[in-house]
Design a protein around this motif. Structure first.
Motif, PDB file in Angstrom:
ATOM      1  N   GLY A 117     -83.602  17.156  44.295  1.00 33.81           N
ATOM      2  CA  GLY A 117     -83.928  16.117  43.244  1.00 33.81           C
ATOM      3  C   GLY A 117     -84.942  15.103  43.884  1.00 33.81           C
ATOM      4  O   GLY A 117     -85.378  15.195  45.043  1.00 33.81           O
ATOM      5  N   SER A 118     -84.935  14.151  43.109  1.00 32.80           N
ATOM      6  CA  SER A 118     -85.886  12.863  43.509  1.00 32.80           C
ATOM      7  C   SER A 118     -85.356  11.441  43.171  1.00 32.80           C
ATOM      8  O   SER A 118     -84.907  11.455  42.088  1.00 32.80           O
ATOM      9  CB  SER A 118     -87.095  13.250  42.757  1.00 32.80           C
ATOM     10  N   HIS A 121     -87.278   9.238  40.317  1.00 35.14           N
ATOM     11  CA  HIS A 121     -87.329   9.396  38.850  1.00 35.14           C
ATOM     12  C   HIS A 121     -85.827   9.058  38.503  1.00 35.14           C
ATOM     13  O   HIS A 121     -85.147   9.134  39.298  1.00 35.14           O
ATOM     14  CB  HIS A 121     -87.811  10.754  38.555  1.00 35.14           C
ATOM     15  N   PHE A 122     -85.700   8.605  37.412  1.00 37.74           N
ATOM     16  CA  PHE A 122     -84.153   8.123  36.877  1.00 37.74           C
ATOM     17  C   PHE A 122     -83.914   8.871  35.535  1.00 37.74           C
ATOM     18  O   PHE A 122     -84.834   9.198  34.818  1.00 37.74           O
ATOM     19  CB  PHE A 122     -84.179   6.592  36.913  1.00 37.74           C
ATOM     20  N   ARG A 123     -82.583   8.809  35.203  1.00 34.76           N
ATOM     21  CA  ARG A 123     -82.397   9.233  33.923  1.00 34.76           C
ATOM     22  C   ARG A 123     -81.033   8.611  33.451  1.00 34.76           C
ATOM     23  O   ARG A 123     -80.062   8.289  34.286  1.00 34.76           O
ATOM     24  CB  ARG A 123     -82.268  10.723  33.731  1.00 34.76           C
ATOM     25  N   GLY A 128     -79.339  11.647  29.217  1.00 38.07           N
ATOM     26  CA  GLY A 128     -80.221  12.489  29.945  1.00 38.07           C
ATOM     27  C   GLY A 128     -81.528  11.807  29.776  1.00 38.07           C
ATOM     28  O   GLY A 128     -82.675  12.239  30.248  1.00 38.07           O
ATOM     29  N   PRO A 130     -85.083   9.852  30.059  1.00 39.85           N
ATOM     30  CA  PRO A 130     -85.515   9.208  31.446  1.00 39.85           C
ATOM     31  C   PRO A 130     -85.540   7.858  31.342  1.00 39.85           C
ATOM     32  O   PRO A 130     -85.415   7.045  30.404  1.00 39.85           O
ATOM     33  CB  PRO A 130     -87.095   9.563  31.406  1.00 39.85           C
ATOM     34  N   ARG A 149     -79.043   6.556  36.500  1.00 38.37           N
ATOM     35  CA  ARG A 149     -78.831   7.282  37.711  1.00 38.37           C
ATOM     36  C   ARG A 149     -80.253   7.706  38.265  1.00 38.37           C
ATOM     37  O   ARG A 149     -81.144   8.176  37.572  1.00 38.37           O
ATOM     38  CB  ARG A 149     -77.875   8.422  37.607  1.00 38.37           C
ATOM     39  N   PRO A 150     -80.253   7.977  39.569  1.00 29.86           N
ATOM     40  CA  PRO A 150     -81.560   8.635  39.968  1.00 29.86           C
ATOM     41  C   PRO A 150     -81.413  10.106  39.766  1.00 29.86           C
ATOM     42  O   PRO A 150     -80.103  10.568  39.874  1.00 29.86           O
ATOM     43  CB  PRO A 150     -81.548   8.344  41.433  1.00 29.86           C
ATOM     44  N   ASP A 151     -82.503  10.879  39.864  1.00 25.99           N
ATOM     45  CA  ASP A 151     -82.500  12.220  39.466  1.00 25.99           C
ATOM     46  C   ASP A 151     -82.264  12.977  40.814  1.00 25.99           C
ATOM     47  O   ASP A 151     -82.965  14.022  41.078  1.00 25.99           O
ATOM     48  CB  ASP A 151     -83.887  12.672  38.836  1.00 25.99           C
ATOM     49  N   GLU A 157     -73.209  19.030  42.299  1.00 23.58           N
ATOM     50  CA  GLU A 157     -73.975  19.288  41.336  1.00 23.58           C
ATOM     51  C   GLU A 157     -74.839  20.345  41.583  1.00 23.58           C
ATOM     52  O   GLU A 157     -74.975  20.951  42.357  1.00 23.58           O
ATOM     53  CB  GLU A 157     -75.053  18.173  40.659  1.00 23.58           C
ATOM     54  N   PRO A 160     -81.700  22.136  40.981  1.00 22.87           N
ATOM     55  CA  PRO A 160     -82.776  22.417  39.603  1.00 22.87           C
ATOM     56  C   PRO A 160     -82.941  23.982  39.923  1.00 22.87           C
ATOM     57  O   PRO A 160     -83.630  24.487  40.937  1.00 22.87           O
ATOM     58  CB  PRO A 160     -83.662  21.389  40.122  1.00 22.87           C
TER      59      PRO A 160
END
Ligand code: APR
Length: 232
Positions: A117-118, A121-123, A128, A130, A149-151, A157, A160
């Motif tokens: 992940g990264s 970016h956040f969600r 869920g 963004p 939370r960050p992606d 987990e 992707p």
């Protein structure tokens, strides 16, 4: 050994690179398992987990906020620029990275698969949707009331799907897989390099315990070794 590695890459037509935290160290980002790494100061099981996200949000938030702040003045190093040049020269098909810092993209690589992940970016952890980085840093709730939370892929987990399948397909088809700056301790990414029939090259600062499975092993610093290979 370095000349051999450079020659293998020069003659490659479908090279794939896989990177870990060691590839970002010379840009100023600590790795995880070296003596100066993150997991020497904090136990990953206490922060990089959904349990921490749900039950110890303050600690979870502090850990990721610190890593986000640290990224503000971080820029790709020369080794990242070389990997970008190799993609633009058609030498490199794809980078499968465990890193969440976005430095391969910042250096200009277009085909980057972020397997963990990264942190850019956040969600919302509940719905869920963004979220913005500043909203995460300010602990602003999502419009649904949930927490951001960050992606990144937390321990436990799923990875992707798309990034995994793209990386797997490229590695299976590769004639060279160049692995840079990883201890190869985290499943399932640590299995990926060995799913190729191509030549396996490892660039790492120290022994990984899997060195014997590589055709060529170069011990040293990623940016310096990449520059030396590029010059060859
Ligand atoms: N150049 C090359 N290699 C380096 C450098 C450098 N400048 N600095 C450190 N290294 C090496 C270390 O010797 C170590 O073997 O990079 C490796 C980094 O290993 P880790 O710290 O375990 O990082 P990584 O393998 O990416 O961890 C995988 O673990 O915590 C999770 O999700 C996190 O993606 C991360 C995953």
């Amino acid at each position: 050994m370095l000349k051999q590695a450079a020659d293998v890459l020069k003659n490659a037509s479908r090279a794939v690179v896989m990177t870990g935290a060691g590839c970002s160290v010379e840009a100023g980002i600590p790795d995880f398992r070296s003596p100066s790494g993150w997991w020497r100061q904090i136990d990953p099981r206490t922060v990089a987990t959904t349990e921490a996200l749900e039950h110890r949000y303050e600690l979870f938030h502090a850990f990721y906020a610190a890593r986000i702040e640290q990224l503000r003045e971080v820029r790709p190093h020369n080794g990242h620029s070389i990997l970008s040049k190799w993609e633009h020269q058609g030498r490199l098909q794809l980078i499968a990275t465990q890193n969440v810092d976005g430095l391969h993209q910042a250096a200009g690589n277009r085909n980057v698969q972020e397997l963990h992940g990264s942190i850019r970016h956040f969600r919302c952890a509940s719905c869920g949707r963004p979220g913005a980085e500043q909203a995460f840093l300010d602990r602003a709730p999502c419009t649904c009331g949930g927490r951001l939370r960050p992606d990144v892929v937390l321990f436990g987990e799923q990875l992707p799907e798309e990034a995994w399948h793209a990386s797997l397909a490229a590695i299976r088809a590769a004639d060279v897989v160049l692995v840079i700056g990883t201890s190869l301790q985290v499943y399932p990414v640590n299995q990926l390099p060995f799913l190729t029939d191509g030549t396996l090259i490892l660039l790492n600062a120290e022994e990984t315990g899997e060195d014997h499975r590589f055709d060529l092993v170069l011990h040293g610093r990623a940016a310096q070794l990449l520059q030396a290979m590029d010059e060859q």
